[in-house]
Motif scaffolding. Structure first.
Motif, short mmCIF file in Angstrom:
data_model
loop_
_atom_site.label_atom_id
_atom_site.label_comp_id
_atom_site.label_asym_id
_atom_site.label_seq_id
_atom_site.Cartn_x
_atom_site.Cartn_y
_atom_site.Cartn_z
N GLU A 30 90.38 9.85 86.24
CA GLU A 30 90.79 9.17 85.32
C GLU A 30 91.86 8.23 85.39
O GLU A 30 92.06 7.05 85.11
N GLU A 31 93.00 8.69 86.22
CA GLU A 31 93.95 7.48 86.74
C GLU A 31 93.37 6.33 87.50
O GLU A 31 93.84 5.19 87.15
N LYS A 86 97.82 17.83 90.15
CA LYS A 86 96.75 17.01 89.40
C LYS A 86 95.40 17.70 89.82
O LYS A 86 95.08 18.36 90.90
N THR A 87 94.28 17.63 88.97
CA THR A 87 92.88 18.11 89.34
C THR A 87 92.04 16.61 89.85
O THR A 87 92.49 15.55 89.74
N ASN A 103 89.62 15.72 88.26
CA ASN A 103 89.24 14.72 87.20
C ASN A 103 90.67 13.85 86.89
O ASN A 103 90.44 12.90 86.26
N ASP A 104 91.97 14.45 86.86
CA ASP A 104 93.17 13.64 86.71
C ASP A 104 93.06 12.55 87.71
O ASP A 104 93.37 11.27 86.92
#
Length: 152
Positions: A122-123, A115-116, A118-119
């Motif tokens: 968002e989660e 995951k980044t 940003n991921d």
């Protein structure tokens, strides 16, 4: 995955040339990454005796790096005419990242789940709660299951 890890400011607090206190959960996370079969390279500005001290400090805590300040353990200038301090790795973990160094739990989630940053944001915005081992549940679901004090 091959991961370069900085020492001062990342594994330990920045006290160069002394060795600072361990950053919370750094050693445990490095051990988990090694157990997950990632190749860790210690990537440090330290040289000579100061570098040896950092390697020994990690070794005493159970962290053995695949290589130190090089792409592979046997690399030398004589057997690699294109020798460079610029490592060929998949990922760098360094306190000098843009945005700073996340906590080691977040670093482990990012690496183990591919995951980044940003991921993960968002989660979080979607209300997904996860732990470092990849189990997910919605925040709403966990709140529904939580008993109030008067229900016990």
């Amino acid at each position: 995955m091959t991961i370069a890890v900085d020492f001062d400011g990342t594994i330990v607090e920045h006290k160069y040339p002394a060795i600072g206190e361990e950053r919370p959960f750094a050693i445990d996370t490095l051990k988990m990454l090694i157990a997950d079969r990632h190749r860790l390279i210690l990537w440090s500005v330290r040289e000579g005796e100061l570098l040896d001290e950092a390697v020994q400090w990690c070794r005493e805590r159970g962290v053995e790096f695949w290589a130190v300040n090089r792409d592979y353990p046997e690399e030398t200038y004589s057997n690699n005419q294109h020798f460079s301090r610029k490592l060929k790795v998949d990922l760098f973990i360094d306190d000098r990242n843009v945005g700073g160094l996340p906590d080691w739990g977040t670093i482990y989630r990012m690496v183990s789940r591919h995951k980044t940053w940003n991921d993960l944001i968002e989660e979080a915005e979607a209300g997904i709660v996860s732990n470092p081992y990849g189990h997910h549940r919605s925040r709403r679901h966990s709140e529904e299951r939580k008993k109030k004090w008067w229900q016990f």
